[in-house]
Structures are given as structure tokens and as C-alpha cells.
Design a protein around this motif. Sequence first.
Motif, PDB file in Angstrom:
ATOM      1  N   VAL A  48       8.386   5.869  35.725  1.00  0.00           N
ATOM      2  CA  VAL A  48       9.033   5.079  36.772  1.00  0.00           C
ATOM      3  C   VAL A  48       7.941   4.577  37.711  1.00  0.00           C
ATOM      4  CG1 VAL A  48      10.681   5.135  38.681  1.00  0.00           C
ATOM      5  CG2 VAL A  48      11.128   6.459  36.603  1.00  0.00           C
ATOM      6  N   GLY A  52      13.412   5.609  41.854  1.00  0.00           N
ATOM      7  CA  GLY A  52      14.678   5.061  41.404  1.00  0.00           C
ATOM      8  C   GLY A  52      15.757   6.112  41.513  1.00  0.00           C
ATOM      9  N   LEU A 179      19.025   2.683  38.703  1.00  0.00           N
ATOM     10  CA  LEU A 179      18.866   2.995  37.292  1.00  0.00           C
ATOM     11  C   LEU A 179      20.215   3.301  36.647  1.00  0.00           C
ATOM     12  CD1 LEU A 179      15.722   5.268  37.720  1.00  0.00           C
ATOM     13  CD2 LEU A 179      15.824   2.786  37.389  1.00  0.00           C
TER      14      LEU A 179
END
Length: 412
Positions: A48, A52, A179
Motif C-alpha cells: 500500500v 488505506g 479499499l
Amino acid sequence: MTTAVHATSAGQQATLDRIHRGLRRLTVPFPQFAGLAAAVRVAIDESVPTMGVFASGRLVANSQFTAKLSDADLQFVLAHELLHLALRTHERAVGSKHLEFNYAHDYIINDMLRDALGMGIPAGGLDMPGARERTAEDIVLEMRRNPNTTQARSRVWDGETVTIEIALSGGAPDAGDVLDAALERKMFPGSAEEQDKRARAIRDLAVKGLAMAAALGAMRGRGIGSGGGQQNVRALRGIYRTPWQVAIQRWLEGVSPGERTFTRASRRGADREDIVLPGRRRETMTLNVILDTSGSMSDDIPFAIGAIADFCEATGIDDIRIVQCDTTVTSDERLSPAELAEYQVKGYGGSDLTAAFAALVEDPRVTAAIVITDGDITYPREPMPYAVLWVVPGATTTFEPPYGRVVTMPKS
């Protein structure tokens, strides 16, 4: 809070501990989000790029990105992720282009936090001054109209300034910070049922937190004027209801009462023990809307569409029938509040709503309709066989139709 099992190195553990401390400190400026902060599950994952959050409340962070943040910046970023949960960005993005709606809420959230925390937006986050005063749908429409001039900056891109067009086309390494469930199951294998259960629990905590925020006047920033506070609270979609929304709901309840039934006892006469009064049965309700798409409404329609979504989410209405009309009916369809983000408006011609009124007359199920118009229209002069509420964008109006009720929908 629990830690994902794959975050085991000493460096990752230090990052986890720092994020946990940041979440605890976050409850000082934002006590309304204490429940959300406690429920968040944190994991470190270098795949990532920044941070997120999943709808289940799982937050993932890149350790190198987190290390670059000062304590104040970290507080801002963590508050940003919690606000995605509070504003239900995951749900709102359904039916629209996911990253596009993610960006729209990024603009709103960052502008809210800049005002509430009195600091700049860290990590080169998306910056649109005044975004907190607007709906996500309105911002999405602006991004589509001006993709080459709307900026999307990020420090993780080495300070490079790119446009929304490049970012949304995949020309920059960003998948957004909202996400989806499929990615969560891939990163953290588990049952979809458990995932959904956690998402529902997070949603309940978000509702409670935003209700407290509205009651306490939180998220109004450091200013002393009332206008900014009202705009911030309005951005907390679906919880705080502005006066015009309350007026619409009361009108709907008055003109469309449910059938009396003893399966839901009335609260009236609750002091009586010798009699039980029937209550109203609540059923799924369709909101019938006539949308004036004449040329004079071109600036008001994006705001009006976002306001419709706000109202429906606040009142639990999930079925909307919108009849678009300029001089003829250009569209007559049913959709959900989430689908309004991708809603296509047709018309922008003359100003005669007669055909739209007639279309609803032909449906015997229609007992009430909301007409969104600036009032500069032609319409039937005789009362309709259904109740009519005229909603006029703007702070004041001189529009005085011979039937129905008129409420204004202030745009600021």
C-alpha cells in the motif's frame, strides 16, 4: 485493536505502536470518533503506497510513508481515514467510478480537517479549498468537466504535480485509500460473512459518532462564524439534516402516512395501560421527483442531485423516481441514491413541466411528488391529484404557485 499476523518485524511493530497512539490521541480533538478509533484494526503492508481503509474497519499503512509523517500530520491522516468510514465512502462509491468518488471525498475530508485542525494538508494530499461546502457529486462533475486543470498532488510521487485526468487514467501509481472488499479478502483471507459483519458494526459506530458530532457541534473548525459550521456538518452526509430536509420529511410523513397496524403500537397514549393504539406501518417508500432541466437550472442541477442523495440517505429512502423535463419528459427512471453519482441529466431546453406532472398523474400509486425548480417555469395551474412540494434552490424565492407548499434549498 488487533494486529495483522503478517506485520511481525521490529520496524513494523514500532509503526503499529505509533499508529495506535495516534488513534488514541485522535479522540481528543474528535471524541465523537472514539468508538471508531477503538474498533479499527491496524496492519502494516508495504504494497500500500500510503494508507488505506476497508469498510470492515481494517486500516493498512506503509511503514516508510508513516515514518515521514510528523505526529500532527499522522493525526490528520488517521482522521482522514476514519472520516472515510464515517462518511460511508465505500457505500457511496457503489455504482460510480470508485477512484473518482474516492477523490471527491478526499477533497471534502481534507478541507474539513484543514479547517477543524487549523493546519495544512499533509503529504501533498488532494486540495480543493471550499470542498467541504459542496457535495461529492458536484465535485465529481467538476473533475469530469475540467480533468486537465483539476490538480492531484501527492508527496509519494516525489512532489510531482499531476492532473486528475492522468491520475484517473492510471498514469500515476494511486489506487486510492478507500479499499474494496475483494482486495481485503486477498490480503487477509477470511469469510465474506465475517467481513460483512464487521462492516455493519463499523457503520453503526459511524452513525453514532456523526450523530454525536451533530449534537455537540463538532467538526466545525476553529472559526467563530456560524456559516462554516453548518457547511461542515452538512458534509457529514446522511446524519445531520438541514432545515429544508426536515421540512421535506415532515411534509412526506404528513401526505403519505402509512397504514395503521397493531404490529407496531403507537407511542401516543403511552400513559394508558387499558388500550393499545395502532401504529404506522413503515414500508419501503419511493420518492417521486420532478427535476426541472431547463437551461436556467444548469448551475443548480448538480447541487440539487447531491441534495437528493443526502436527503434519501438521511431518511432511509432507497428508491427514487426522477422525471426529468424541460418542455418534454427527457428521462423517467428509478434509481438508488448511490447511482446519482453517475446520473445523466438531459434537456437544458425550455421551461414547461406540464408533461412531467402528467406522467405522474398516470401512475395511481403516486400520492406525493417533489418538484425541484427555480420557479421560472410553465406548469399546470389546476391542483394535481397528488400532494406537491416545490423545492427551490437558493436562499429566497418569490415563487408562489397556486397549490402545494414551497421550501427553499439554500446552497450555502
